[in-house]
Write an enzyme that holds these catalytic residues in place. Structure first.
Site, PDB file in Angstrom:
ATOM      1  N   CYS A  84      33.943  17.749 -29.666  1.00  0.00           N
ATOM      2  CA  CYS A  84      33.820  17.837 -28.185  1.00  0.00           C
ATOM      3  C   CYS A  84      32.815  18.809 -28.085  1.00  0.00           C
ATOM      4  O   CYS A  84      33.137  20.133 -28.113  1.00  0.00           O
ATOM      5  CB  CYS A  84      35.163  17.944 -27.493  1.00  0.00           C
ATOM      6  SG  CYS A  84      35.037  18.273 -25.674  1.00  0.00           S
ATOM      7  N   HIS A 118      33.022  13.803 -28.014  1.00  0.00           N
ATOM      8  CA  HIS A 118      32.940  13.842 -26.548  1.00  0.00           C
ATOM      9  C   HIS A 118      31.722  14.725 -26.137  1.00  0.00           C
ATOM     10  O   HIS A 118      31.437  15.748 -26.858  1.00  0.00           O
ATOM     11  CB  HIS A 118      34.351  14.720 -25.993  1.00  0.00           C
ATOM     12  CG  HIS A 118      35.438  14.155 -26.085  1.00  0.00           C
ATOM     13  ND1 HIS A 118      36.921  14.612 -26.042  1.00  0.00           N
ATOM     14  CD2 HIS A 118      35.782  12.659 -26.420  1.00  0.00           C
ATOM     15  CE1 HIS A 118      37.611  13.848 -25.939  1.00  0.00           C
ATOM     16  NE2 HIS A 118      37.339  12.516 -26.611  1.00  0.00           N
ATOM     17  N   TYR A 137      37.508  13.607 -14.189  1.00  0.00           N
ATOM     18  CA  TYR A 137      37.550  12.310 -14.598  1.00  0.00           C
ATOM     19  C   TYR A 137      37.446  11.124 -13.518  1.00  0.00           C
ATOM     20  O   TYR A 137      37.811  10.204 -13.050  1.00  0.00           O
ATOM     21  CB  TYR A 137      38.916  11.835 -15.143  1.00  0.00           C
ATOM     22  CG  TYR A 137      38.929  12.294 -16.586  1.00  0.00           C
ATOM     23  CD1 TYR A 137      38.160  12.030 -17.667  1.00  0.00           C
ATOM     24  CD2 TYR A 137      39.575  13.610 -16.979  1.00  0.00           C
ATOM     25  CE1 TYR A 137      38.101  12.452 -18.972  1.00  0.00           C
ATOM     26  CE2 TYR A 137      39.914  14.207 -18.213  1.00  0.00           C
ATOM     27  CZ  TYR A 137      39.077  13.371 -19.157  1.00  0.00           C
ATOM     28  OH  TYR A 137      38.974  14.093 -20.514  1.00  0.00           O
TER      29      TYR A 137
HETATM   30  C1  DNO Z   1      40.233  16.754 -22.132  1.00  0.00           C
HETATM   31  C2  DNO Z   1      40.495  15.927 -23.314  1.00  0.00           C
HETATM   32  C3  DNO Z   1      41.767  16.281 -23.933  1.00  0.00           C
HETATM   33  C4  DNO Z   1      41.709  15.369 -25.215  1.00  0.00           C
HETATM   34  C5  DNO Z   1      43.131  15.778 -25.983  1.00  0.00           C
HETATM   35  C6  DNO Z   1      43.299  14.838 -27.339  1.00  0.00           C
HETATM   36  O1  DNO Z   1      39.837  16.480 -20.966  1.00  0.00           O
HETATM   37  O2  DNO Z   1      39.130  15.911 -23.931  1.00  0.00           O
HETATM   38  O3  DNO Z   1      42.585  16.066 -23.269  1.00  0.00           O
HETATM   39  O4  DNO Z   1      41.847  13.992 -25.010  1.00  0.00           O
HETATM   40  O5  DNO Z   1      42.953  17.002 -26.462  1.00  0.00           O
HETATM   41  O6  DNO Z   1      44.456  15.120 -27.667  1.00  0.00           O
END
Ligand code: DNO
Length: 358
Positions: A246, A275, A335
């Site tokens: 991420c 991500h 989101y």
């Molecule tokens: C945040 C996301 C996280 C991710 C979790 C995976 O927005 O990227 O919530 O999905 O940490 O467990």
């Protein structure tokens, strides 16, 4: 590269599958069963129901997020074996319905965290998530969780489910004696139990980084830099033990070089999913806001990031991550539809240019 979008389910998301389907370039969803508490089995019936909605909308579901690890596993309590058995059942159930990657995290107590979920950007009237370590210093975990719940527009945030947080103080106290090494031992115990099952059923586990990318509230954390992920990957050496890289989480820490990390873990074939989002550092080291995806809007070089992905893991799954709130949209913080859709198109544009050799 497969461009995907996160979707929390029909009763839990302000964005519809049809809207997702209409974003150019999106072929699938990174899914989640939002109502499941950590430690519960995700049943076949629940998975079929979710996945068949995606398929009916013409979207794939090869990646699932937030199969949350029960706190007793992270704490290494005797009751962990029951929760590990449940986790294994969930892995087997997800594999039966075409899931290839499970994104999870091993952060004690708290998942990702911000000190402000909707800070006005005065230059254009948009709202971004924001973090300042100094603000955190004046809050207790309970203050922060209460504030987060109050400002999340009625949506449950990933990792902030009410049932997990009800006994926050009790769980925080259990971690008082734990350091990084004992957390790593408990992590290894978990990986030793689940990774052989993943190898058998063709699933890759992708560990999400700590967000922000440093320890908070004195809790031990393992997943916020290259050395930390090296330790996690070495804890159980397998193709199925991977990173969910991420860029925004790791990029919150000015010391992380994101393209270099992508090349490092990509060359090892240990990136399970990505991500991709940008972040803007605000003067001090531990102060940042989430920006629009474009390189020009934040401090990460998104062209270099996409180029690194293209070089070392061109077949990976990507999703745009947390967007700002723009055009008057309300929804789950991070989101909404609009800014993430813009992000997806921008990333696809970079990808096309890179693929054509520019
Ligand atoms: C945040 C996301 C996280 C991710 C979790 C995976 O927005 O990227 O919530 O999905 O940490 O467990």
């Amino acid at each position: 590269m497969k461009m995907t979008f996160r979707w929390f389910g029909a009763s839990s998301d302000s964005v519809s599958l049809q809207q997702i389907r209409q974003i150019p370039g999106i072929t699938g969803v990174m899914g989640v069963l939002d109502a499941k508490a950590a430690g519960e089995v995700w049943t076949e019936a629940e998975i079929v129901d979710y996945v068949s909605q995606l398929h009916a909308a013409g979207l794939e579901c090869e990646v699932i997020e937030s199969v949350n690890v029960h706190e007793d596993i992270k704490l290494g309590l005797p009751s962990r074996n029951r929760y590990i058995d449940n986790y294994i059942t969930t892995i087997r159930n997800l594999a039966k319905y075409g899931v290839k990657v499970i994104i999870y995290n091993f952060m004690p107590v708290l998942d990702w965290l911000r000190t402000d979920l909707a800070r006005l950007n005065p230059e254009d009237g948009s709202y971004s998530m924001f973090y300042d370590d100094q603000d955190l210093g004046s809050m207790t975990p309970v203050d922060l969780v209460r504030r987060t719940a109050e400002h999340s527009n009625g949506f449950t945030l990933p990792g902030w489910e009410p049932e997990r947080l009800a006994d926050l103080e009790r769980v925080m106290a259990l971690y008082a004696q734990m350091d990084e090494n004992s957390l790593l031992q408990n992590f290894t115990y978990f990986l030793d139990a689940i990774i052989p099952v993943c190898e058998e059923v063709g699933i890759r586990m992708a560990c999400h980084p700590d967000d922000p990318a440093w320890p908070i509230f004195g809790l031990p954390r393992l997943a916020h830099d290259q050395a930390g992920f090296d330790r996690i990957l070495a804890a159980h050496d397998s193709h199925a033990n991977t990173v969910c890289l991420c860029t925004g989480s790791l990029g919150s820490n000015v010391h992380n070089n994101i393209p270099a990390m992508i090349r490092h873990f990509g060359q090892m074939d240990r990136i399970g999913a990505m991500h991709v989002r940008n972040v803007r550092h605000l003067g001090a080291e531990r102060r940042f806001c989430e920006s629009a995806h474009l390189s020009a809007c934040g401090d990460l070089d998104m062209y270099e990031i996409m180029k690194a992905i293209h070089e070392v893991c061109p077949d990976t799954y990507i999703r745009p991550d947390h967007g700002r709130m723009i055009w008057g949209e309300t929804g789950r913080p991070g989101y909404g539809l609009y800014d993430r859709a813009l992000g997806a198109c921008y990333l696809s544009g970079l990808w096309e240019a890179i693929s054509k050799g520019h």
